[in-house]
Design a protein around this motif. Structure first.
Motif, short mmCIF file in Angstrom:
data_model
loop_
_atom_site.label_atom_id
_atom_site.label_comp_id
_atom_site.label_asym_id
_atom_site.label_seq_id
_atom_site.Cartn_x
_atom_site.Cartn_y
_atom_site.Cartn_z
N GLY A 93 2.70 -11.22 12.13
CA GLY A 93 3.31 -11.46 10.83
C GLY A 93 2.52 -10.69 9.79
O GLY A 93 1.30 -10.55 9.91
N TRP A 94 3.21 -10.17 8.78
CA TRP A 94 2.59 -9.32 7.78
C TRP A 94 3.24 -9.52 6.42
O TRP A 94 4.35 -10.01 6.33
N GLN A 95 2.56 -9.06 5.41
CA GLN A 95 3.22 -8.82 4.13
C GLN A 95 3.61 -7.36 4.17
O GLN A 95 2.79 -6.51 4.45
N VAL A 104 7.74 -10.85 3.06
CA VAL A 104 7.10 -11.37 4.26
C VAL A 104 7.90 -10.87 5.47
O VAL A 104 9.12 -10.94 5.49
N HIS A 121 -0.06 -17.49 4.26
CA HIS A 121 -1.00 -16.40 3.99
C HIS A 121 -0.24 -15.13 3.62
O HIS A 121 -0.59 -14.45 2.65
N GLU A 122 0.80 -14.80 4.36
CA GLU A 122 1.57 -13.58 4.09
C GLU A 122 2.36 -13.71 2.79
O GLU A 122 2.50 -12.73 2.05
N HIS A 125 0.06 -12.92 0.05
CA HIS A 125 -0.08 -11.46 -0.08
C HIS A 125 1.07 -10.87 -0.90
O HIS A 125 0.86 -9.95 -1.69
N GLU A 141 -7.34 -9.51 0.18
CA GLU A 141 -7.64 -10.37 1.33
C GLU A 141 -8.56 -11.52 0.94
O GLU A 141 -8.32 -12.67 1.29
N ASN A 144 -6.71 -13.88 -1.39
CA ASN A 144 -5.69 -14.60 -0.65
C ASN A 144 -6.31 -15.79 0.06
O ASN A 144 -5.84 -16.92 -0.05
#
Length: 171
Positions: A93-95, A104, A121-122, A125, A141, A144
């Protein structure tokens, strides 16, 4: 609804989307079959709860999509959207970004395993990536994890040094 839907990809690539509160979850025609509608509902419910806390209690802004009147988007990685070329069994999973909007991007894995902390968390971001002058990536980071740790501590009343302190300490 107070928000409009911004799909970002050509509609021919989109098999479905579901909006709730401030968020819109979008998937393509190759959605991993292990994802249920209840999984998507849970992601939307938890993102709405966590990001409402960040906005309403802690005073952080929403991401750029919401600032401009759209739902904040979550795209299903590996489902055949314009966001990636991955298979529907990829992990992570990422932004990410779509057409200049932070968003997201989630594989099936955090969705079916209810990885609320990772998904939140994402989304954090995406908020930080929406801020002007966000040149220092170490702050992205570190900030966040600091926000997420303090959000959790504020809600639970359990303060102290935890695993999310490493990045802020290093920064």
């Amino acid at each position: 609804s107070k928000f409009e839907v911004y799909l970002g990809c050509d509609e021919s690539l989109i098999a479905g989307h579901k909006s709730s509160g401030w968020f819109n979850f979008i998937w393509g025609h190759d959605r991993n079959p292990s994802i249920t509608d209840a999984d998507i509902d849970r992601v939307l419910e938890e993102l709405n709860a966590d990001m409402a806390y960040a906005r309403d209690v802690m005073g952080w802004p929403p991401d750029r999509l919401a600032q401009e009147g759209y739902f904040s988007n979550v795209y299903l990685y590996g489902s055949g959207l314009c966001t990636d070329n991955a298979s529907n069994t990829e992990l992570g999973g990422w932004q990410g970004g779509i057409n200049g909007y932070p968003m997201v991007l989630l594989s099936y894995y955090p969705v079916v395993n209810h990885d609320r902390g990772g998904i939140t968390h994402e989304a954090i971001h995406a908020i930080m990536a929406s801020m002007e002058g966000r040149k220092a990536h170490w702050f992205n980071e570190g900030g966040n994890t600091w926000l997420q740790m303090n959000m959790s501590a504020d809600k639970s009343g359990d303060y102290g040094v935890g695993f999310l302190d490493g990045a802020p300490f290093l920064a």
